[in-house]
Design a protein around this motif. Structure first.
Motif, PDB file in Angstrom:
ATOM      1  N   ILE A   1       0.840  -1.203   0.000  1.00  0.00           N
ATOM      2  CA  ILE A   1       0.000   0.000   0.000  1.00  0.00           C
ATOM      3  C   ILE A   1       0.870   1.247   0.000  1.00  0.00           C
ATOM      4  CG2 ILE A   1      -1.742   1.284   1.280  1.00  0.00           C
ATOM      5  CD1 ILE A   1      -2.731  -1.411   2.389  1.00  0.00           C
ATOM      6  N   TRP A   2       1.900   1.261   0.830  1.00  0.00           N
ATOM      7  CA  TRP A   2       2.776   2.429   0.956  1.00  0.00           C
ATOM      8  C   TRP A   2       3.424   2.769  -0.386  1.00  0.00           C
ATOM      9  CZ3 TRP A   2       7.195   2.644   5.169  1.00  0.00           C
ATOM     10  CH2 TRP A   2       7.636   3.971   5.317  1.00  0.00           C
TER      11      TRP A   2
ATOM     12  N   GLU B   1       5.445  14.238  -1.162  1.00  0.00           N
ATOM     13  CA  GLU B   1       4.252  14.678  -1.873  1.00  0.00           C
ATOM     14  C   GLU B   1       3.002  14.148  -1.185  1.00  0.00           C
ATOM     15  OE1 GLU B   1       4.297  14.442  -6.209  1.00  0.00           O
ATOM     16  OE2 GLU B   1       6.438  13.980  -6.094  1.00  0.00           O
ATOM     17  N   ALA B   2       1.894  14.838  -1.405  1.00  0.00           N
ATOM     18  CA  ALA B   2       0.638  14.476  -0.744  1.00  0.00           C
ATOM     19  C   ALA B   2       0.244  13.030  -1.011  1.00  0.00           C
ATOM     20  CB  ALA B   2      -0.474  15.421  -1.207  1.00  0.00           C
ATOM     21  N   ARG B   3       0.409  12.559  -2.236  1.00  0.00           N
ATOM     22  CA  ARG B   3       0.007  11.186  -2.562  1.00  0.00           C
ATOM     23  C   ARG B   3       0.857  10.175  -1.803  1.00  0.00           C
ATOM     24  NH1 ARG B   3      -4.625   9.791  -4.184  1.00  0.00           N
ATOM     25  NH2 ARG B   3      -4.550  11.483  -5.728  1.00  0.00           N
ATOM     26  N   GLN B   4       2.130  10.443  -1.624  1.00  0.00           N
ATOM     27  CA  GLN B   4       2.986   9.541  -0.853  1.00  0.00           C
ATOM     28  C   GLN B   4       2.551   9.475   0.601  1.00  0.00           C
ATOM     29  OE1 GLN B   4       6.668  11.666  -2.145  1.00  0.00           O
ATOM     30  NE2 GLN B   4       7.437   9.632  -2.635  1.00  0.00           N
ATOM     31  N   ILE B   5       2.185  10.630   1.149  1.00  0.00           N
ATOM     32  CA  ILE B   5       1.734  10.642   2.542  1.00  0.00           C
ATOM     33  C   ILE B   5       0.391   9.925   2.674  1.00  0.00           C
ATOM     34  CG2 ILE B   5       1.046  12.122   4.466  1.00  0.00           C
ATOM     35  CD1 ILE B   5       3.053  14.202   3.428  1.00  0.00           C
TER      36      ILE B   5
ATOM     37  N   ARG C   1      -2.625   5.277   4.773  1.00  0.00           N
ATOM     38  CA  ARG C   1      -3.434   4.080   4.493  1.00  0.00           C
ATOM     39  C   ARG C   1      -2.688   2.812   4.883  1.00  0.00           C
ATOM     40  NH1 ARG C   1      -3.484   4.046  -1.194  1.00  0.00           N
ATOM     41  NH2 ARG C   1      -4.705   2.125  -1.045  1.00  0.00           N
ATOM     42  N   ALA C   2      -1.386   2.809   4.616  1.00  0.00           N
ATOM     43  CA  ALA C   2      -0.586   1.618   4.895  1.00  0.00           C
ATOM     44  C   ALA C   2      -0.461   1.332   6.385  1.00  0.00           C
ATOM     45  CB  ALA C   2       0.810   1.774   4.278  1.00  0.00           C
ATOM     46  N   PHE C   3      -0.617   2.358   7.215  1.00  0.00           N
ATOM     47  CA  PHE C   3      -0.434   2.175   8.654  1.00  0.00           C
ATOM     48  C   PHE C   3      -1.745   2.241   9.438  1.00  0.00           C
ATOM     49  CE2 PHE C   3       4.180   3.968   8.385  1.00  0.00           C
ATOM     50  CZ  PHE C   3       4.539   2.864   7.627  1.00  0.00           C
TER      51      PHE C   3
ATOM     52  N   ASP D   1      11.951   6.496   3.686  1.00  0.00           N
ATOM     53  CA  ASP D   1      10.814   6.413   2.789  1.00  0.00           C
ATOM     54  C   ASP D   1      10.318   4.975   2.714  1.00  0.00           C
ATOM     55  OD1 ASP D   1      12.853   6.758  -0.210  1.00  0.00           O
ATOM     56  OD2 ASP D   1      12.414   4.979   1.011  1.00  0.00           O
ATOM     57  N   GLY D   2       9.267   4.755   1.911  1.00  0.00           N
ATOM     58  CA  GLY D   2       8.633   3.445   1.855  1.00  0.00           C
ATOM     59  C   GLY D   2       9.217   2.513   0.826  1.00  0.00           C
TER      60      GLY D   2
END
Length: 326
Positions: free
Chosen positions: A127-128, A219-223, A228-230, A324-325
């Motif tokens: 997800i990340w 970036e907003a999409r990464q956050i 969601r991933a956590f 980072d993920g």
């Protein structure tokens, strides 16, 4: 009837255990091996694993070794004409002596499309990293982590609103169906195991406390993917004046931009309730559910109506350096 020992610990594993119980005319579930009871919550109450609770409900003997390779009771159990070990998120490495003890060895229900995402947090990383799909692999177990031959796989889509919690539920059900479909073919010798391509292997080590922190320079999409991933564990967080605030749900606002410093609050509005933060590369993120320090989880409307934690436009979240993920 094949004699099976099941090894698993979290809720993800319970559906798989229950399915094996339902197949009692085909498989004799001899015992369940799970992690020892652990202290949970502020009161540190000793709590059994979800798998232990399910096993006891069905009156299945339960073993809880602290170190399975050193436990004589488990060694004696596996010496008693066992056909197969089935594991699903057990949480301990199995030594070669245990893997080789049953007639058909050991298989694992792993929540990724191996060789991608070997390790303890495959769903979080899928997800990340913004993947559109993941899946479940039934693999033969070897001493090297998640490196055994692939028996069967199934693909499971990741929807844009999926969290680690919803994906665990989906993958648990998919893995259960896949295992029940795989076992008869395995025992009949109808499956040709496929070696993993080592060069394609990627890894998903357990999430660290540092990785839980939000880096507003992303970036907003990464956050959004990180949050969601956590959700629902371990839960992404940030800090306000040194205090930890959990961030449960956010949304990247693709149509909005901001030149403000990342981490700066750029909008707090009651009607409609909006709480926007500037993020990396001039992107913007809307916070939808959060949990200020010492408070309960709440939606953004409740947060704003309650005074918005004394935050105002122009305030900034504390900056942190995180991995980072990837």
């Amino acid at each position: 009837m094949k004699r099976i020992v099941f090894m698993g610990t979290p809720a993800f594993s319970v559906n798989i255990l229950e399915a094996l119980v339902e197949k009692k005319d085909e498989y004799g579930l001899v015992a369940v091996v799970t992690q020892p009871d652990r202290p949970v919550g502020r009161k540190r109450k000793l709590t059994p694993s979800p798998v232990k609770e399910a096993a006891l409900k069905h009156h299945i003997p339960v073993y809880q070794p602290e170190k399975i390779g050193q436990d004589q009771e488990v060694k004696d159990l596996l010496a008693d004409n066992i056909d197969l070990i089935v594991t699903a998120a057990f949480g301990q490495f199995l030594p070669t002596s245990i893997l080789n003890a049953p007639k058909y060895g050991a298989v694992n229900v792993h929540a990724s499309l191996l060789p991608k995402y070997r390790g303890g947090a495959p769903v979080h990383y899928a997800i990340w990293n913004g993947d559109k799909e993941t899946g479940v692999t039934i693999m033969r177990m070897v001493k090297k982590m998640d490196a055994g031959d692939i028996l069967t796989q199934v693909v499971v889509p990741i929807e844009s609103d999926d969290t680690v919690a919803t994906m665990f539920d989906k993958l648990s059900l998919a893995g259960t169906d896949l295992l029940i479909d795989t076992l008869p073919k395995l025992f009949a010798g109808e499956i040709e195991p496929q070696a993993q391509v080592e060069e394609e292997a990627t890894f998903s080590p357990n999430i660290t406390s540092q990785q839980e922190q939000i880096d507003w320079h992303q970036e907003a999409r990464q956050i959004e993917n990180q949050v969601r991933a956590f959700n629902a564990w371990p839960v992404a967080h940030t800090k306000v004046n040194g205090q930890r605030w959990k961030i449960w749900q956010v949304k990247a606002l693709d149509e909005e931009t901001s030149k403000a410093k990342p981490g700066t609050i750029i909008k707090i509005q009651k009607k409609p309730a909006q709480f926007w933060v500037a993020t990396g590369k001039q992107t913007v993120l809307a916070i939808e559910q959060l949990q200020p320090a010492g408070k309960k989880q709440m939606d953004v409307a409740s947060f704003i109506n309650g005074g918005a934690g004394n935050l105002t436009v122009g305030d900034t979240f504390d900056q942190v350096e995180v991995a980072d993920g990837e």
